[in-house]
Design an enzyme around this catalytic site. Structure first.
Site: not given
Length: 427
Positions: A173-174, A203, A224, A252
């Site tokens: 959704r986000t 890496k 995120r 959030h």
């Protein structure tokens, strides 16, 4: 004669003021910013009206030893500015896509939003950044975005802008709502769906180096990350806006914005409401951010309903108490549901338990919203969930008009369209 003496004294004072700040400016970047703000506020406003970006050396580099980072981000990542028109900086060499980038010195601010003013949103990192005026302004723009989305095939407001979505954790959704928001406003998207495995992070590249690289390709970063505080680090590094799309068990903020927007749309008010937060309250970044925003409103009461192993952490309880918000812990979901305007259910997050699967099994399935819970809820009340859900809301609840979680998810599009517009255009 006296007048002449006075003029000479004034001129002498100005000379001392200027040269003292020039000296300090060479030895202290913070003094340099004070000088810039004090002596060039009119030029700052004129540049702002043309979207100029301040040169790198004009921005403040605040060290950990001098300022508390948390306070800095909580108070001043979002700041209003009233702009004045000007005609002599139209060909400024520092203009960049209508954006002004300045994280000036930390100064306590009590700005309010006045209709017709332009305002500048720098980054979205934590829910504590926002006050009621700012929230109302964002919600007003979100309603405009809802009209754009429903009544037209799209907008060209952000034509020519690029957004990078940098996701180190899974998201449906986000990520998709941000990408949809950008495209519906005419912008373009650069995306990394699993940056933890399919970027140079695999890496060993540091987050700071990644941000410095990505900002060269885009106008705004939506990130995120699996580590709490990662969004703050990114914002401190970047010279372009950064939006926190979730940082581990931290916060959030855009979810909290859409949650409060949904509550207002569904219940019709934000003052005087009762909200039950249910489920994984220890690891749920959504409930933490929502609690911070609920504290902005009057006569709000919050109930915490959770298994013992995932109870709400003390910092949130202390924050609510400090803001005069009444809260109560309960083990009886039905009793809480009967009192609340909003039952905010969350899933128990397996990924936060590591190898302690026994604790996950202990917590999962203890509190479930089903038809029995709906039967005791008030007619105007709603059930919300940040999604995804597992079994904590039964599917037979979906058909009830009080099940607001899919409408809630759709509201995320409008809130994120509003944030992108405000961050990139400043109005």
């Amino acid at each position: 004669m006296k007048l002449l003496v006075c003029l000479k004294v004034i001129r002498y004072c100005k000379w001392i003021w200027s040269w003292s700040f020039i000296f300090l400016r060479r030895t202290s970047p913070i003094a340099g910013d004070i000088y810039s703000l004090a002596m060039s506020s009119s030029m700052f406003s004129m540049r702002a009206s043309h979207g100029a970006t301040l040169a790198h050396e004009q921005r403040t580099m605040i060290s950990d030893s001098m300022y508390n980072k948390s306070d800095f981000f909580n108070k001043h990542l979002l700041r209003f500015k009233t702009y004045r028109a000007s005609s002599n900086l139209e060909h400024s060499s520092v203009s960049q896509k209508g954006r002004i980038q300045c994280r000036a010195i930390e100064v306590e601010s009590n700005h309010t939003f006045l209709k017709g003013d332009k305002f500048q949103l720098h980054d979205v990192i934590e829910a504590q950044q926002f006050d009621r005026d700012i929230l109302s302004a964002i919600f007003e723009v979100a309603r405009e975005m809802e009209t754009i989305e429903k009544k037209s095939r799209g907008s060209q407001l952000l034509n020519g802008y690029l957004m990078a979505t940098l996701f180190y954790e899974p998201s449906t959704r986000t990520r998709l709502s941000f990408e949809s928001a950008m495209k519906r406003l005419g912008g373009e998207v650069l995306t990394t769906e699993n940056a933890r495995e399919f970027s140079s992070a695999a890496k060993g590249e540091t987050l700071e180096d990644t941000i410095r690289t990505v900002e060269g390709y885009t106008d705004i970063i939506v990130m995120r990350h699996f580590e709490g505080g990662a969004a703050r680090r990114a914002a401190m590094t970047a010279n372009i806006p950064v939006i926190n799309a979730g940082d581990g068990p931290g916060q959030h903020p855009t979810q909290a914005l859409l949650d409060v927007y949904t509550i207002e749309r569904e219940i019709g008010k934000l003052d005087g409401i009762k909200v039950g937060l249910v489920g994984d309250l220890a690891n749920g970044r959504t409930v933490r951010s929502l609690a911070y925003l609920l504290a902005k409103y009057n006569d709000v009461k919050v109930y915490f309903v959770s298994p013992e192993v995932v109870k709400m952490k003390e910092d949130i309880k202390e924050y609510l108490t400090s803001k005069g918000v009444e809260w109560e812990e309960s083990a009886d979901l039905k009793e809480v549901a009967s009192r609340c305007d909003v039952v905010y259910q969350t899933r128990i997050q397996r990924e936060r338990f590591g190898e302690r699967s026994d604790l996950y099994d202990e917590a999962r399935g203890k509190y479930i919203v089903d038809r029995e819970v709906l039967d005791v809820m008030q007619k105007h009340a709603v059930v919300m969930h940040p999604l995804p859900r597992l079994d904590e809301i039964t599917v037979d609840v979906d058909g009830d008009p009080r099940a607001a979680y899919f409408r809630q998810a759709k509201n995320g599009l409008y809130i994120r369209m509003a944030l992108l517009k405000l961050l990139l255009l400043g109005w």
